[in-house]
Design a protein around this motif. Structure first.
Motif, mmCIF file in Angstrom:
data_model
loop_
_atom_site.group_PDB
_atom_site.id
_atom_site.type_symbol
_atom_site.label_atom_id
_atom_site.label_comp_id
_atom_site.label_asym_id
_atom_site.label_seq_id
_atom_site.Cartn_x
_atom_site.Cartn_y
_atom_site.Cartn_z
ATOM 1 N N ARG A 293 0.829 -1.202 0.000
ATOM 2 C CA ARG A 293 0.000 0.000 0.000
ATOM 3 C C ARG A 293 0.865 1.253 0.000
ATOM 4 O O ARG A 293 1.940 1.260 0.597
ATOM 5 N N LEU A 294 0.334 2.310 -0.615
ATOM 6 C CA LEU A 294 1.004 3.618 -0.563
ATOM 7 C C LEU A 294 0.031 4.642 0.005
ATOM 8 O O LEU A 294 -1.159 4.642 -0.352
ATOM 9 N N VAL A 295 0.526 5.494 0.903
ATOM 10 C CA VAL A 295 -0.275 6.609 1.423
ATOM 11 C C VAL A 295 0.446 7.886 1.015
ATOM 12 O O VAL A 295 1.613 8.084 1.373
ATOM 13 N N VAL A 296 -0.227 8.734 0.244
ATOM 14 C CA VAL A 296 0.402 9.972 -0.224
ATOM 15 C C VAL A 296 -0.068 11.144 0.626
ATOM 16 O O VAL A 296 -1.248 11.503 0.617
ATOM 17 N N THR A 297 0.864 11.719 1.372
ATOM 18 C CA THR A 297 0.576 12.884 2.227
ATOM 19 C C THR A 297 1.669 13.915 1.949
ATOM 20 O O THR A 297 2.478 14.224 2.822
ATOM 21 N N ALA A 298 1.707 14.406 0.720
ATOM 22 C CA ALA A 298 2.832 15.236 0.276
ATOM 23 C C ALA A 298 2.580 16.730 0.412
ATOM 24 O O ALA A 298 3.386 17.537 -0.037
ATOM 25 N N GLY A 299 1.476 17.143 1.044
ATOM 26 C CA GLY A 299 1.219 18.574 1.275
ATOM 27 C C GLY A 299 1.282 19.358 -0.019
ATOM 28 O O GLY A 299 0.639 19.015 -1.021
ATOM 29 N N ALA A 300 2.093 20.421 -0.022
ATOM 30 C CA ALA A 300 2.214 21.269 -1.203
ATOM 31 C C ALA A 300 2.929 20.552 -2.350
ATOM 32 O O ALA A 300 2.958 21.045 -3.478
ATOM 33 N N GLY A 301 3.490 19.370 -2.070
ATOM 34 C CA GLY A 301 4.091 18.564 -3.136
ATOM 35 C C GLY A 301 3.067 17.707 -3.861
ATOM 36 O O GLY A 301 3.401 17.030 -4.852
ATOM 37 N N ALA A 302 1.809 17.723 -3.403
ATOM 38 C CA ALA A 302 0.782 16.849 -3.999
ATOM 39 C C ALA A 302 0.570 17.077 -5.499
ATOM 40 O O ALA A 302 0.423 16.097 -6.242
ATOM 41 N N PRO A 303 0.534 18.349 -5.985
ATOM 42 C CA PRO A 303 0.310 18.506 -7.421
ATOM 43 C C PRO A 303 1.339 17.734 -8.241
ATOM 44 O O PRO A 303 1.014 17.204 -9.310
ATOM 45 N N GLU A 304 2.584 17.639 -7.742
ATOM 46 C CA GLU A 304 3.616 16.927 -8.480
ATOM 47 C C GLU A 304 3.504 15.415 -8.261
ATOM 48 O O GLU A 304 3.477 14.639 -9.221
ATOM 49 N N VAL B 244 7.067 32.261 6.509
ATOM 50 C CA VAL B 244 6.291 31.922 5.321
ATOM 51 C C VAL B 244 5.854 30.460 5.392
ATOM 52 O O VAL B 244 6.582 29.611 5.898
ATOM 53 N N CYS B 245 4.671 30.188 4.892
ATOM 54 C CA CYS B 245 4.066 28.848 4.930
ATOM 55 C C CYS B 245 3.277 28.677 3.624
ATOM 56 O O CYS B 245 3.187 29.616 2.827
ATOM 57 N N MET B 246 2.749 27.494 3.381
ATOM 58 C CA MET B 246 1.948 27.277 2.164
ATOM 59 C C MET B 246 0.583 26.676 2.488
ATOM 60 O O MET B 246 0.490 25.771 3.314
ATOM 61 N N TYR B 247 -0.450 27.168 1.811
ATOM 62 C CA TYR B 247 -1.756 26.524 1.797
ATOM 63 C C TYR B 247 -1.822 25.720 0.483
ATOM 64 O O TYR B 247 -1.316 26.200 -0.535
ATOM 65 N N THR B 248 -2.451 24.565 0.501
ATOM 66 C CA THR B 248 -2.731 23.847 -0.749
ATOM 67 C C THR B 248 -4.242 23.802 -0.888
ATOM 68 O O THR B 248 -4.918 23.039 -0.199
ATOM 69 N N ASN B 249 -4.776 24.681 -1.742
ATOM 70 C CA ASN B 249 -6.222 24.886 -1.794
ATOM 71 C C ASN B 249 -6.905 24.067 -2.887
ATOM 72 O O ASN B 249 -6.385 23.942 -3.998
ATOM 73 N N ASP C 105 -13.183 24.337 -3.709
ATOM 74 C CA ASP C 105 -14.214 24.556 -2.684
ATOM 75 C C ASP C 105 -13.646 24.590 -1.268
ATOM 76 O O ASP C 105 -14.395 24.674 -0.296
ATOM 77 N N LEU C 106 -12.335 24.528 -1.150
ATOM 78 C CA LEU C 106 -11.615 24.574 0.131
ATOM 79 C C LEU C 106 -11.914 23.371 1.031
ATOM 80 O O LEU C 106 -11.567 23.377 2.218
ATOM 81 N N ASP C 107 -12.578 22.352 0.509
ATOM 82 C CA ASP C 107 -12.737 21.095 1.246
ATOM 83 C C ASP C 107 -11.568 20.175 0.893
ATOM 84 O O ASP C 107 -10.989 20.271 -0.185
ATOM 85 N N PHE C 108 -11.244 19.274 1.822
ATOM 86 C CA PHE C 108 -10.067 18.416 1.651
ATOM 87 C C PHE C 108 -10.293 17.367 0.558
ATOM 88 O O PHE C 108 -11.417 17.149 0.100
ATOM 89 N N VAL C 109 -9.204 16.693 0.198
ATOM 90 C CA VAL C 109 -9.285 15.479 -0.622
ATOM 91 C C VAL C 109 -8.700 14.337 0.219
ATOM 92 O O VAL C 109 -7.512 14.371 0.560
ATOM 93 N N PHE D 209 -5.518 20.525 1.900
ATOM 94 C CA PHE D 209 -6.077 20.863 3.217
ATOM 95 C C PHE D 209 -6.423 22.349 3.365
ATOM 96 O O PHE D 209 -6.886 22.780 4.419
ATOM 97 N N SER D 210 -6.215 23.125 2.315
ATOM 98 C CA SER D 210 -6.813 24.450 2.148
ATOM 99 C C SER D 210 -6.716 25.373 3.367
ATOM 100 O O SER D 210 -7.658 26.114 3.666
ATOM 101 N N GLY D 211 -5.598 25.296 4.067
ATOM 102 C CA GLY D 211 -5.362 26.256 5.152
ATOM 103 C C GLY D 211 -6.127 25.979 6.429
ATOM 104 O O GLY D 211 -6.091 26.785 7.357
ATOM 105 N N HIS D 212 -6.829 24.818 6.510
ATOM 106 C CA HIS D 212 -7.512 24.539 7.786
ATOM 107 C C HIS D 212 -7.382 23.078 8.217
ATOM 108 O O HIS D 212 -8.199 22.565 8.988
#
Ligand SMILES: Cc1cc2nc3c(=O)[nH]c(=O)nc-3n(C[C@H](O)[C@H](O)[C@H](O)COP(=O)(O)OP(=O)(O)OC[C@H]3O[C@@H](n4cnc5c(N)ncnc54)[C@H](O)[C@@H]3O)c2cc1C
Length: 377
Positions: A195-206, A313-318, A321-325, A341-344
């Protein structure tokens, strides 16, 4: 090398997922691009607001109630104080989305709260000087959690339970194999897991480029200010006289603050982020950015507008609709994904860790996560 599960990215969500997976007896590998509890992603900066009356959507409340239980469990297991309950104020004009949304979710889930008018707010919380017409929902069972310390607590407990955590080892790419497992390539090695769990934060788009999620990474700046008056005059450092707050003085405009030290308060805007990526993020903070926050403070909390202490400095990954995936990967059921996680998101870390462990071990979860399906885009 072969594992039951690999967690890609060991920030807020990944550290929790690694801990929950290894607690269930899985043989876990964690891969992280940077060091443990680093300040180059989205889970740093001393404090994160935690609250239950949730204007972002009442559907989050059951997860929040479980998150509170798991935060307490993490404090017990690690022996560290991670959550500080100061109470929270949600402020704005009576009909604002922020105040209305908070009230509706509190009512719907029977959460205790109290409403205050402008005079009531400043009488009880002397740092706040709201214009007439402002109202606030006050929630006692709210405050802040320490992000660096809790990432470290999850990582330490995961290691203690036997997880293999590799830092300074970015994942380059991943693929599923004909046999149904997952193979990950890093600069140092190739690993395989069930199994793989992807929790890459702002790296998710890549890392999740094949999934085509509509994610937008934004630069956000946190600023710490000392009050311009004696801290005791505004109740700073006294439990319950200086709560965390989220304030929307006008529709579309939101700032928030956290009394995360006895002599300074962290303040930031919850909007106005420029698009960026982890590799193009500008980590320098300009004087104009500090002044913009100071100006907001001088208008609504003038006694707090003293010396500027620091900015980070920090990053939001929006998501749109600002709801999570949070879901199994639609094309690869052996891959669980948590992103956007759209900043929340921080307050949810332990429960998202539990959800990801459910998805990776059982392919489903009893937690209400329909809201987070990628199919909605
Ligand atoms: C300024 C600011 C204020 C916030 N305030 C709040 C708040 O008050 N309350 C709240 O609940 N939430 C808040 N949030 C949101 C919350 O902090 C985030 O939602 C949460 O931290 C996201 O966690 P994450 O695990 O997705 O990301 P991260 O913690 O950034 O973890 C992702 C990890 O993946 C790693 N990674 C990425 N790509 C790779 C790769 N290819 N190989 C290996 N590793 C990789 C990264 O290095 C990183 O460590 C705030 C966020 C910011 C920026």
């Amino acid at each position: 090398m072969s594992y039951d599960a690999i967690v890609l990215g060991l920030g807020g969500m990944g550290s929790a997922a690694a801990y929950h997976l290894v607690s269930r007896g899985l043989n876990v590998l964690g891969l992280e691009r940077f060091g443990p509890a680093h300040d180059l992603g989205s889970s740093h900066g001393e404090s994160r607001i935690i609250r239950q009356a949730y204007f972002e959507g009442e559907g989050y409340v059951p997860l929040l109630l479980r998150a509170y239980e798991l935060w307490a469990e993490l404090e017990r297991e690690s022996g560290e104080k991670l959550v500080h309950l100061t109470g929270a104020l949600m402020l704005g004009p009576g009909g604002s989305d922020l105040v209305q949304g908070s009230v509706e979710s509190a009512k719907r889930h029977d959460l205790p709260y109290e409403m205050l008018d402008a005079a009531g707010i400043s009488a009880r919380f002397p740092a706040f000087e709201p214009p007439a017409g402002t109202v606030a929902l006050h929630e006692k069972n709210a405050g802040y959690v320490l992000p660096e310390a809790s990432v470290r607590a999850h990582l330490d407990l995961a290691t203690r339970h036997g997880a293999d955590l590799h830092f300074g080892e970015p994942a380059l790419d991943w693929e599923t194999t004909p046999a149904g497992s997952v193979r990950i390539r890093t600069q140092r090695n190739v690993y395989e897991a069930e199994r793989l769990v992807v929790t890459a934060g702002a790296g998710a788009p890549e890392v999740l480029s094949g999934l085509g999620l509509p994610l937008r990474v934004e630069r956000r700046v946190m600023h710490w200010f000392e009050p311009g008056v004696a801290a005791s005059r505004i109740g700073l450092g006294e439990a319950r006289r200086f709560p965390v707050f989220v304030w929307s003085p006008e529709e579309g405009e939101v700032f928030y603050g956290i009394p995360d030290s006895t002599d300074a308060v962290k303040v930031a805007f919850h909007y106005l982020g420029e698009e960026c990526s982890p590799d193009t993020l500008d980590r320098k903070v300009g004087p104009g950015e500090v002044e913009a926050v100071r100006e907001t403070l001088s208008r609504y909390m003038p006694k707090l507008s003293g010396r500027h202490v620091a900015s980070k400095v920090c990053m939001y990954t929006n998501t749109p609709d600002l709801d999570f995936v949070v879901s199994l990967h639609p094309g690869h059921p052996q891959v669980a994904v948590a992103a956007g996680f759209s900043g929340h998101g921080y307050k949810f870390c332990p429960v998202i860790g539990e959800v990801l462990a459910d998805l990776a071990t059982a392919g489903r979860t009893d937690h209400p996560t329909d809201l987070f399906s990628p199919a909605r885009f």
